[in-house]
Motif scaffolding. Sequence first.
Motif, short mmCIF file in Angstrom:
data_model
loop_
_atom_site.label_atom_id
_atom_site.label_comp_id
_atom_site.label_asym_id
_atom_site.label_seq_id
_atom_site.Cartn_x
_atom_site.Cartn_y
_atom_site.Cartn_z
N ASP A 60 0.81 -1.20 0.00
CA ASP A 60 0.00 0.00 0.00
C ASP A 60 0.85 1.27 0.00
O ASP A 60 0.46 2.28 -0.56
N GLY A 61 2.05 1.21 0.61
CA GLY A 61 2.86 2.41 0.74
C GLY A 61 4.18 2.37 -0.01
O GLY A 61 5.03 3.24 0.20
N ASP A 88 6.61 5.29 -1.00
CA ASP A 88 5.89 6.41 -1.59
C ASP A 88 5.80 7.55 -0.58
O ASP A 88 6.10 7.35 0.61
N GLY A 91 4.95 6.89 3.06
CA GLY A 91 5.11 5.46 3.27
C GLY A 91 5.85 5.13 4.56
O GLY A 91 6.70 5.90 5.02
N THR A 212 3.40 0.18 4.66
CA THR A 212 2.09 0.80 4.72
C THR A 212 2.27 2.31 4.56
O THR A 212 3.33 2.78 4.15
N LYS A 213 1.25 3.10 4.88
CA LYS A 213 1.39 4.54 4.76
C LYS A 213 0.47 5.24 5.76
O LYS A 213 -0.46 4.63 6.32
#
Length: 215
Positions: A60-61, A88, A91, A212-213
């Motif tokens: 997801d991140g 990202d 992230g 993740t983020k």
Amino acid sequence: MSKISRRSALGAGVAAATALGATVSAAQAGADPAGKPGKPSGEAHPHLFHLSATTPSNYDGGNLRGANEQNFPVLAGQDGSVYLVHLDPGGIREPHWHPTAWELNYIISGRAEWSILGTHPDGSYLNDVFTANRGDLVFAPQGFFHYFANPSTTEGLDVLVMFNTSVAEPNDDIGVVGTLNSIPREVLAASFGVPVSAFAAVPKDIKPVVITKRR
């Protein structure tokens, strides 16, 4: 084959990371630096691995690519593996620790917020919180709880991570989510001094460490 010196391998790894900075865009596109199709197995040359051409594990991140004894056989028994981690904007690499390995991180591009927690000779806990920038090295000792995150809202973060283990990266990770979910809720509640209901919204999956983020 004789074992490769860890110190020599790390020196070579850092030098390679500097050159790798110029190929990050190609890495995200899944092509090798010369624009040729990658051969992650080093098919023609057993000592060559096209890291930027490997298929990333997407989260997801961000994503990560790695070279370990499973996909780069020459590493078997050499106590070494390498991963290219991309976060990202916003992230986060899930907080975790490695029971049997330390890690050395080279910041290729971007800025990373770090936290490293471990016991120390004076018996106290030290939570070392700092920011690492492009060209910096960060060392996480074996067994120390740590994570890094990308604080930027516009720029990505790329980190080359070197381990003194040849096994695939998820096999030596214990993450905070899996840790919490291996403990009964009533034990968690007693440890934190809160009602059991405080953990009602925490997912119960025990799974490998992820990227993740911020929400």
